[in-house]
Scaffold this motif. Structure first.
Motif, short mmCIF file in Angstrom:
data_model
loop_
_atom_site.label_atom_id
_atom_site.label_comp_id
_atom_site.label_asym_id
_atom_site.label_seq_id
_atom_site.Cartn_x
_atom_site.Cartn_y
_atom_site.Cartn_z
N ASP A 137 40.49 15.63 45.85
CA ASP A 137 39.78 14.93 44.44
C ASP A 137 38.57 13.93 45.31
O ASP A 137 37.78 14.09 44.12
N VAL A 177 42.53 22.60 39.72
CA VAL A 177 42.59 21.25 38.98
C VAL A 177 42.89 22.08 37.61
O VAL A 177 43.14 20.73 36.59
N LEU A 182 46.26 13.09 40.19
CA LEU A 182 45.86 13.04 41.51
C LEU A 182 45.68 13.08 43.06
O LEU A 182 46.89 12.32 42.73
#
Length: 122
Positions: free
Chosen positions: A90, A64, A86
């Motif tokens: 995720d 991330v 995103l």
């Protein structure tokens, strides 16, 4: 009684952004580490990010870095996870946690919220 209450999850498309919030109550968290973890169905709980409340030292999972940002608002006793760009991978239930040691091991965190679901469609 310590309470961690997450909010902000939802269903979004790949490339979108979401901001998760974790409202903490029940004690002073100035000496605590606040972390975000996630767990997808059939997978182990995974570290996402953490912040040392007192001095804003942060740590991120490699998956991330550059996309997610953890921050805190002392006045509101709230920790945030800003999630940008995103990806479908995720998608998971995201949990807020509080502990006394900055790290990625979920076992070092003492308090947990109920979680908020994030689903990213492709």
């Amino acid at each position: 009684q310590v309470q961690l209450l997450e909010s902000g999850g939802g269903l979004v498309q790949a490339g979108d952004s979401l901001r998760l919030s974790c409202a903490a109550s029940g004690r002073s968290f100035n000496t605590y580490v606040m972390g975000w973890f996630r767990q997808a169905p059939g997978k182990e709980r995974e570290f996402v990010a953490a912040i040392f409340w007192g001095v804003s030292i942060t740590s991120y999972a490699d998956s991330v870095k550059g996309r997610f940002t953890i921050s805190r608002d002392n006045a509101k006793n709230t920790v945030y996870l800003q999630m940008n760009s995103l990806k479908p991978e995720d998608s998971a239930a995201y949990y807020c946690a509080a502990g006394t040691k900055l790290g990625s091991d979920y076992r070092s965190y003492d308090y947990w919220g109920q979680g908020t679901q994030v689903t990213v469609s492709s």
